[in-house]
Design a protein around this motif. Structure first.
Motif, PDB file in Angstrom:
ATOM      1  N   ASP A 293      12.579 155.819 -16.858  1.00 13.82           N
ATOM      2  CA  ASP A 293      12.648 157.196 -16.039  1.00 13.82           C
ATOM      3  C   ASP A 293      11.778 157.258 -15.110  1.00 13.82           C
ATOM      4  O   ASP A 293      12.368 157.893 -13.798  1.00 13.82           O
ATOM      5  N   LEU A 294      10.667 156.716 -14.897  1.00 19.62           N
ATOM      6  CA  LEU A 294       9.802 156.818 -13.743  1.00 19.62           C
ATOM      7  C   LEU A 294       8.819 155.826 -13.762  1.00 19.62           C
ATOM      8  O   LEU A 294       8.397 155.216 -14.879  1.00 19.62           O
ATOM      9  N   THR A 295       8.390 155.327 -12.680  1.00 24.82           N
ATOM     10  CA  THR A 295       7.211 154.459 -12.587  1.00 24.82           C
ATOM     11  C   THR A 295       5.959 154.900 -11.740  1.00 24.82           C
ATOM     12  O   THR A 295       6.511 155.708 -10.495  1.00 24.82           O
ATOM     13  N   LEU A 296       4.843 154.784 -12.146  1.00 26.03           N
ATOM     14  CA  LEU A 296       3.656 155.325 -11.333  1.00 26.03           C
ATOM     15  C   LEU A 296       2.703 154.135 -10.866  1.00 26.03           C
ATOM     16  O   LEU A 296       2.437 153.606 -11.845  1.00 26.03           O
ATOM     17  N   CYS A 297       1.832 154.418  -9.774  1.00 27.96           N
ATOM     18  CA  CYS A 297       0.639 153.810  -9.621  1.00 27.96           C
ATOM     19  C   CYS A 297      -0.315 154.697  -9.189  1.00 27.96           C
ATOM     20  O   CYS A 297       0.016 155.678  -8.999  1.00 27.96           O
ATOM     21  N   PRO A 298      -1.924 154.454  -9.283  1.00 31.33           N
ATOM     22  CA  PRO A 298      -2.617 155.200  -9.103  1.00 31.33           C
ATOM     23  C   PRO A 298      -2.435 156.025  -7.595  1.00 31.33           C
ATOM     24  O   PRO A 298      -2.773 157.158  -7.604  1.00 31.33           O
ATOM     25  N   ALA A 299      -2.127 155.402  -6.674  1.00 30.53           N
ATOM     26  CA  ALA A 299      -2.088 156.123  -5.474  1.00 30.53           C
ATOM     27  C   ALA A 299      -1.024 157.279  -5.421  1.00 30.53           C
ATOM     28  O   ALA A 299      -1.109 158.185  -4.424  1.00 30.53           O
ATOM     29  N   GLU A 300      -0.219 157.243  -6.418  1.00 33.33           N
ATOM     30  CA  GLU A 300       1.009 158.121  -6.206  1.00 33.33           C
ATOM     31  C   GLU A 300       0.640 159.238  -7.307  1.00 33.33           C
ATOM     32  O   GLU A 300       1.209 160.502  -7.412  1.00 33.33           O
ATOM     33  N   ALA A 301      -0.726 159.153  -7.931  1.00 29.75           N
ATOM     34  CA  ALA A 301      -0.903 160.296  -8.830  1.00 29.75           C
ATOM     35  C   ALA A 301      -2.433 160.791  -8.443  1.00 29.75           C
ATOM     36  O   ALA A 301      -2.845 161.840  -9.064  1.00 29.75           O
ATOM     37  N   GLY A 302      -3.073 160.292  -7.525  1.00 27.38           N
ATOM     38  CA  GLY A 302      -4.148 160.923  -7.124  1.00 27.38           C
ATOM     39  C   GLY A 302      -5.635 159.911  -7.445  1.00 27.38           C
ATOM     40  O   GLY A 302      -6.216 159.350  -6.717  1.00 27.38           O
ATOM     41  N   ARG A 303      -5.654 159.816  -8.810  1.00 27.33           N
ATOM     42  CA  ARG A 303      -6.891 158.899  -9.334  1.00 27.33           C
ATOM     43  C   ARG A 303      -6.195 157.932 -10.312  1.00 27.33           C
ATOM     44  O   ARG A 303      -5.272 158.191 -11.059  1.00 27.33           O
TER      45      ARG A 303
END
Length: 227
Positions: free
Chosen positions: A138-148
Motif C-alpha cells: 500500500d505504501l513504501t517509506l524510507c527514513p527521509a520521508e519519516a523524519g528519523r
C-alpha cells in the motif's frame, strides 16, 4: 475486524522480505575503501562490527557515527549507494522465499502493508524495481520521508498516519534486526515480530522487544489470522 485487530503491517525489506546475502557488508567495504579505510585493518574490523550491530538503522546515520564529519559521511553514503546499486543491477537482489506471497495474503486478509527500509529512497526504489514490487504494498517509506530512521518510532508512526490507521493497537511491526524491534516497541505496536532470515538472532530480537520470533515472514499471515 474489531478495533484491536491488526489492520496495518509495517514490514522491513532487506533481511525480512528481501534477501541480503551480504550485500550491505559488500557495499560498506566499498564505501570504507573510498574513505581510505583498508580492508582487514583493525579500523575496518571495528567499523564492520558497528555496521553489523546497527543493521536496520538509517545508513547515513551509521556513516555519521563512523566518520564524524558530515562531508565524509556523505561521501561514504554516496559510495555505499553506488556499490549497492551496482550489486542490484548485476542481479544480486531476490525476494526471500514466501515473502511476496505473504504480502499478498496479508492484503487479502484486509490488512494494509507498508514496506520500510534504512536505505535512501533511491536505493529502495532500485530494489523495488529489480523485484517488480512497485505495486506490491500500500505504501513504501524510507527514513527521509519519516523524519528519523530506526530505532526511532517515526517510520512505523508515519505509516500509521499515512494509511489512516486508527490506533497503534492495530499495528504490527516486523523485521530482522533489534532496531526493527525497538521501532515497534517505541511506536506502541501490538505485535512486534522478529524474523530469523536476516541480521540478528532470537536472543537480540527478544532483548529488543519482540513479542514473537518467526522463522520467516511466510509465517506472519498465519500468526495474525490466529489472533
Amino acid at each position: 475486524m474489531s478495533s484491536t485487530d491488526i489492520r496495518l503491517v509495517v514490514l522491513d525489506m532487506a533481511g525480512t522480505t528481501v534477501a541480503d546475502d551480504g550485500l550491505v557488508e559488500q557495499a560498506f567495504q566499498a564505501a570504507a575503501g573510498e574513505l581510505g579505510v583498508e580492508a582487514g585493518s583493525p579500523e575496518h574490523r571495528t567499523m564492520l562490527e558497528h555496521v553489523r550491530l546497527t543493521m536496520g538503522e538509517s545508513k547515513i546515520s551509521v556513516f555519521r557515527h563512523l566518520f564524524g564529519a558530515e562531508e565524509k559521511a556523505q561521501r561514504a553514503n554516496s559510495a555505499f549507494e553506488r556499490a549497492y546499486h551496482d550489486l542490484v543491477d548485476a542481479g544480486h537482489c531476490a525476494a526471500l522465499p514466501g515473502a511476496a506471497e505473504a504480502i499478498a495474503e496479508l492484503r487479502g486478509q484486509g490488512r494494509k502493508v507498508v514496506l520500510t527500509t534504512g536505505f535512501s529512497r533511491a536505493t529502495q526504489d532500485r530494489i523495488l524495481g529489480a523485484l517488480g514490487w512497485e505495486e506490491i504494498a500500500d505504501l513504501t517509506l524510507c527514513p527521509a520521508e519519516a523524519g528519523r530512521g530506526r530505532p526511532f518510532p517515526d517510520l512505523a508512526l508515519t505509516a500509521l498516519l499515512r494509511t489512516a490507521t486508527d490506533s497503534v493497537h492495530q499495528l504490527a511491526v516486523v523485521g530482522d534486526t533489534g532496531y526493527d524491534m525497538l521501532t515497534g516497541t517505541r511506536a506502541g505496536a501490538a505485535v512486534v515480530a522478529g524474523v530469523l532470515t536476516g541480521a540478528h538472532g532470537a536472543e537480540r530480537l527478544t532483548a529488543d522487544g519482540a513479542t514473537h520470533v518467526l522463522g520467516s515472514v511466510a509465517e506472519l499471515p498465519g500468526l495474525l489470522a490466529a489472533r
